[in-house]
Design an enzyme around this catalytic site. Structure first.
Site, PDB file in Angstrom:
ATOM      1  N   LYS A   1       0.828  -1.208   0.000  1.00  0.00           N
ATOM      2  CA  LYS A   1       0.000   0.000   0.000  1.00  0.00           C
ATOM      3  C   LYS A   1       0.861   1.256   0.000  1.00  0.00           C
ATOM      4  O   LYS A   1       0.643   2.166  -0.812  1.00  0.00           O
ATOM      5  CB  LYS A   1      -0.926   0.025   1.220  1.00  0.00           C
TER       6      LYS A   1
ATOM      7  N   ASP B   1      -6.030   1.739  -0.271  1.00  0.00           N
ATOM      8  CA  ASP B   1      -6.122   2.023   1.156  1.00  0.00           C
ATOM      9  C   ASP B   1      -7.417   1.411   1.674  1.00  0.00           C
ATOM     10  O   ASP B   1      -8.073   0.621   0.985  1.00  0.00           O
ATOM     11  CB  ASP B   1      -6.057   3.534   1.417  1.00  0.00           C
TER      12      ASP B   1
END
Length: 220
Positions: A128, A146
């Site tokens: 991420k 996210d």
């Protein structure tokens, strides 16, 4: 209920979102508004399990003390931990920051690599964080995943995965190339405005009729 949308449905979702959501804005910067790749990486590390305002307080305090890996390593652990305390998990994050800075200097001369593989090889940087830095800081065509993007994609049926990293991998494989540049922005905007964690506003959603969640729970 089928697990994911068909490829033509995936493309249709992105086309509709491209018309309904503003996408990447001209002023889009690195994570939490940081102006360079190093501070973007550190800010992203601090944001783990932290509210935006707490992350902002921690980054302001930390970067007032140090803005380069060399300057960061000149600080002792207590000083770093005290600065980043608002974002929580400050002892672990202090260790990660120190390990990240050490590796960055030893392996890259202090320059943040601009590839996913290079970023993820550094301590404290997961998929991420790597994708967020690639997208925001380096302007790469990648959909960073996210919490909001992960939730939205698995509700709609763009992906089917429990872990955000697997959602990211599926999006990279299943999304049309033209959607990669702004896909993160469309999806996160949808997640914040309409497809919220609690009480999603399905009646306002531009892709409700395509959404697997909506079909299963409200569409019939």
């Amino acid at each position: 209920m089928k697990e994911v949308l068909a490829p033509d449905e995936v493309a249709q979702v992105y086309r509709r979102l491209s018309r309904a959501m503003p996408g990447r804005t001209p002023g889009a910067k690195g994570p939490k508004g940081q102006p360079d790749a190093f501070r973007s990486c550190v800010s992203c590390m601090l944001s783990a399990q932290s509210r935006d305002r707490n992350t902002a307080a921690a980054t302001r305090a930390l970067f007032a003390l140090a803005r380069t890996p060399q300057a960061m390593l000149a600080l002792d652990d207590e000083t770093i931990a005290r600065a980043i305390k608002p974002c929580g998990l400050y002892n672990m994050k202090t260790r990660n920051i120190r390990a990240f800075c050490t590796a960055l200097l030893a392996e890259h001369g202090g320059a943040v690599p601009d590839t996913r593989e290079g970023l993820m090889a550094l301590p404290g940087i997961g998929r991420k964080c790597a994708d967020i830095v690639l997208s925001f800081t380096f302007g790469r065509d990648v959909i960073a995943v996210d919490t909001h993007v992960h939730r939205v994609c698995n509700r709609i049926g763009l992906a089917q995965a429990r872990a955000a990293d697997k959602t990211a991998a599926q999006l990279e494989e299943r999304s049309p190339g033209w959607a990669l540049r702004d896909g993160h922005f469309w999806l996160i905007q949808l997640g914040k405005r309409i497809c919220t964690a609690r009480a999603p506003k399905c009646e306002r959603c531009p892709v409700a009729d395509l959404c697997l969640f909506y079909r299963a729970t409200r569409g019939s």
